[in-house]
Design an enzyme around this catalytic site. Structure first.
Site, PDB file in Angstrom:
ATOM      1  N   ARG A 116       0.827  -1.213   0.000  1.00 61.59           N
ATOM      2  CA  ARG A 116       0.000   0.000   0.000  1.00 61.59           C
ATOM      3  C   ARG A 116       0.857   1.258   0.000  1.00 61.59           C
ATOM      4  O   ARG A 116       0.484   2.268  -0.597  1.00 61.59           O
ATOM      5  CB  ARG A 116      -0.929  -0.008   1.211  1.00 61.59           C
ATOM      6  CG  ARG A 116      -2.062  -0.995   1.024  1.00 61.59           C
ATOM      7  CD  ARG A 116      -2.887  -1.131   2.271  1.00 61.59           C
ATOM      8  NE  ARG A 116      -4.135  -1.828   1.982  1.00 61.59           N
ATOM      9  CZ  ARG A 116      -4.959  -2.305   2.899  1.00 61.59           C
ATOM     10  NH1 ARG A 116      -4.669  -2.164   4.188  1.00 61.59           N
ATOM     11  NH2 ARG A 116      -6.067  -2.906   2.555  1.00 61.59           N
ATOM     12  N   LYS A 163     -17.138 -18.205   1.314  1.00 60.46           N
ATOM     13  CA  LYS A 163     -18.533 -18.037   1.722  1.00 60.46           C
ATOM     14  C   LYS A 163     -19.455 -17.485   0.652  1.00 60.46           C
ATOM     15  O   LYS A 163     -19.225 -16.418   0.115  1.00 60.46           O
ATOM     16  CB  LYS A 163     -18.591 -17.085   2.921  1.00 60.46           C
ATOM     17  CG  LYS A 163     -18.196 -17.747   4.222  1.00 60.46           C
ATOM     18  CD  LYS A 163     -18.015 -16.730   5.298  1.00 60.46           C
ATOM     19  CE  LYS A 163     -19.215 -16.644   6.226  1.00 60.46           C
ATOM     20  NZ  LYS A 163     -19.048 -15.529   7.168  1.00 60.46           N
ATOM     21  N   GLY A 179      -8.264  -9.907  -1.014  1.00 57.51           N
ATOM     22  CA  GLY A 179      -7.068 -10.182  -0.212  1.00 57.51           C
ATOM     23  C   GLY A 179      -6.457 -11.543  -0.501  1.00 57.51           C
ATOM     24  O   GLY A 179      -5.279 -11.658  -0.839  1.00 57.51           O
ATOM     25  N   GLY A 226     -12.712  -4.833   0.311  1.00 56.20           N
ATOM     26  CA  GLY A 226     -14.125  -4.444   0.368  1.00 56.20           C
ATOM     27  C   GLY A 226     -14.558  -3.590  -0.808  1.00 56.20           C
ATOM     28  O   GLY A 226     -15.623  -3.805  -1.390  1.00 56.20           O
TER      29      GLY A 226
HETATM   30  P1  ADP Z   1     -10.853 -13.080  -1.128  1.00 59.13           P
HETATM   31  O1  ADP Z   1     -10.148 -12.637   0.133  1.00 59.13           O
HETATM   32  O2  ADP Z   1      -9.924 -13.078  -2.306  1.00 59.13           O
HETATM   33  O3  ADP Z   1     -12.126 -12.320  -1.399  1.00 59.13           O
HETATM   34  P2  ADP Z   1     -12.182 -15.247   0.255  1.00 59.13           P
HETATM   35  O4  ADP Z   1     -11.791 -14.640   1.558  1.00 59.13           O
HETATM   36  O5  ADP Z   1     -13.607 -15.224  -0.126  1.00 59.13           O
HETATM   37  O6  ADP Z   1     -11.274 -14.631  -0.923  1.00 59.13           O
HETATM   38  O7  ADP Z   1     -11.793 -16.811   0.253  1.00 59.13           O
HETATM   39  C1  ADP Z   1     -10.498 -17.295   0.457  1.00 59.13           C
HETATM   40  C2  ADP Z   1     -10.510 -18.569   1.260  1.00 59.13           C
HETATM   41  O8  ADP Z   1     -11.358 -19.572   0.718  1.00 59.13           O
HETATM   42  C3  ADP Z   1      -9.129 -19.145   1.296  1.00 59.13           C
HETATM   43  O9  ADP Z   1      -8.630 -19.084   2.617  1.00 59.13           O
HETATM   44  C4  ADP Z   1      -9.327 -20.603   0.848  1.00 59.13           C
HETATM   45  O10 ADP Z   1      -8.570 -21.522   1.597  1.00 59.13           O
HETATM   46  C5  ADP Z   1     -10.790 -20.815   1.077  1.00 59.13           C
HETATM   47  N1  ADP Z   1     -11.343 -21.917   0.251  1.00 59.13           N
HETATM   48  C6  ADP Z   1     -11.360 -21.999  -1.079  1.00 59.13           C
HETATM   49  N2  ADP Z   1     -11.912 -23.157  -1.489  1.00 59.13           N
HETATM   50  C7  ADP Z   1     -12.259 -23.828  -0.371  1.00 59.13           C
HETATM   51  C8  ADP Z   1     -12.892 -25.096  -0.128  1.00 59.13           C
HETATM   52  N3  ADP Z   1     -13.267 -25.897  -1.126  1.00 59.13           N
HETATM   53  N4  ADP Z   1     -13.101 -25.458   1.159  1.00 59.13           N
HETATM   54  C9  ADP Z   1     -12.704 -24.644   2.163  1.00 59.13           C
HETATM   55  N5  ADP Z   1     -12.128 -23.428   1.992  1.00 59.13           N
HETATM   56  C10 ADP Z   1     -11.903 -23.032   0.740  1.00 59.13           C
END
Ligand code: ADP
Ligand code: MG
Length: 396
Positions: free
Chosen positions: A38, A195, A353, A376
């Site tokens: 950053r 999620k 992230g 976000g």
């Molecule tokens: P971002 O930060 O890029 O928006 P998220 O926070 O939504 O991404 O998701 C990232 C997390 O999702 C990672 O820690 C990864 O381990 C987890 N993940 C991805 N696929 C699976 C899965 N099939 N089961 C459990 N966790 C998962």
């Protein structure tokens, strides 16, 4: 493209004071900055303004203080910022801000104390906007990552002082516009991660915008369950299967092709290289197994789909990429996207992230067209929302 005022719209800034909203909310451990991404993002704007003779006053939040306290003081990052910038940087406390700022010379750079030391910052309180505004002649917003918030330093100031997008903000807005504003078609979106509930609005918006929606990660499990597939012990939001079906129907109506994995990598326990790891068809997941990655056959088909596309926007890893071997699908698809981008056939924009971490892990980030470090704000933009800090910079 909507038009923004940028640093190109500024005439002579010699000796003028600029309040520049940046994001110095960097991660720290034991008093050291552990990731200065950053900080580096601010360099084009800060160097340009200082070189043009402006007095550069940096505004940022730092953590989530409930009241002013040394733990949340931006004085803690001043030395690290000085090193990144390669010039002297002063730190200015709010108590003495007016006197200290009055002594600065053209080309000087100073970090003002944490904007959140004012309770009214997050309420966009006009009194706080005033307190900031009287220090300067104009305002530059270079913090896209904070632009989804209508705070005094991110939105209020843009209405009080002549306001401009900084160079990093400008680059981010241009890239996002290319990816979802007026993209070259076909457009693919990858949405993965953990999620569904936190990304529902993203999916709803995307099905009306993109030609291919690739769902991976934990998200895919909820959609597979909605289609009647047994997902065993997988991370899955069973209460959202109705919503998942609504999204699938909306995609159908919008002619958006939804890609769900047809083979998956499963294991009985979530650990690095567990003995129980195996690849199977989605219909063969046992009750005591969990899906931890998209399978190799599906990844190959996804790569082929990407080859027919001109634009890609990506948020969320396809699997639990932090733990081998569940990084394979993410790494493979990221490398395909990177190669297509480098060969000139794909515009690729990614954000989030964990997504940035995953693309770095794949060695693919540098070969994407643009990687946003905004979490976000990037997601709200993917939801099709208007970001208040961006809207305030629009030329009327
Ligand atoms: P971002 O930060 O890029 O928006 P998220 O926070 O939504 O991404 O998701 C990232 C997390 O999702 C990672 O820690 C990864 O381990 C987890 N993940 C991805 N696929 C699976 C899965 N099939 N089961 C459990 N966790 C998962
Ligand atoms: Mg995350």
């Amino acid at each position: 493209m909507p038009s923004f005022r940028t640093l190109d719209d500024l005439d002579d800034v010699m000796g003028k004071r600029a309040l520049v909203r940046v994001d110095l909310n960097v991660p720290m451990s034991d008093g050291h900055v552990t990731d200065d991404t950053r900080m580096r993002a601010t360099l084009p704007t800060v160097t340009e303004l200082a070189d043009r003779g402006a007095i550069v006053l940096l505004l940022s939040h730092f953590g989530r203080p409930k009241a002013p306290s040394p733990e949340f003081s931006l004085s803690r990052v001043t030395r690290a910022y000085e090193e990144v910038l390669g010039r002297e940087v002063r730190y200015v406390d709010w108590e003495v801000a007016e006197e200290n700022v009055a002594m600065l010379r053209p080309g000087d750079v100073a970090i003002l104390e944490n904007t959140r030391f004012f309770g009214g910052e997050e309420k966009n309180d006009p009194a706080v906007v005033d307190r900031f505004a009287k220090l300067a002649d104009f305002y530059v917003n270079d913090a896209f990552s904070a632009a989804h918030r209508a705070h005094a330093s991110t939105e209020g100031l843009a209405h009080r002082l002549p306001a401009y997008a900084g160079r990093a903000m400008e680059a981010e807005l241009k890239a996002l516009q290319k990816a979802l504003g007026e993209p070259e078609r076909p457009v693919a979106a990858v949405v993965g991660g953990a999620k569904v509930s936190s990304k529902l609005e993203v999916l709803r918006h995307l099905v009306t915008r993109v030609d291919h929606l690739i769902i991976g990660g934990g998200m895919a499990n909820t959609f597979l369950a909605a289609r009647g597939v047994s997902v065993g012990k997988s991370l899955c939001e069973h209460d959202l299967t109705g919503t998942a079906n609504e999204i699938l129907d909306a995609a159908d109506r919008a002619n958006c092709t939804v890609h769900l994995p047809y083979d998956v990598v499963v294991a009985k326990e979530f650990a690095a290289n567990p003995p129980s790891v195996r690849t199977c068809n989605v219909h063969e997941v046992a009750a005591d197994e969990m899906i931890l990655d998209v399978g190799p056959a599906a990844v190959e088909a996804l790569g082929d789909a990407l080859k027919t596309c001109r634009t890609l926007v990506w948020n969320g890893p396809l699997g639990a990429f932090e733990t081998p071997p569940f990084d394979r699908a993410t790494v493979a698809l990221a490398q395909t996207a990177a190669a297509l981008t480098q060969s000139g056939s794909l515009v690729s924009v990614a954000g989030g992230g964990d997504t940035v971490a995953a693309l770095n892990h794949a060695g693919a980030a540098a070969d994407f067209t643009f990687v946003s470090t905004a979490g976000g704000a990037f997601l709200e933009w993917m939801e099709g929302k208007e970001l208040p800090g961006v809207k305030a910079l629009l030329r009327d």
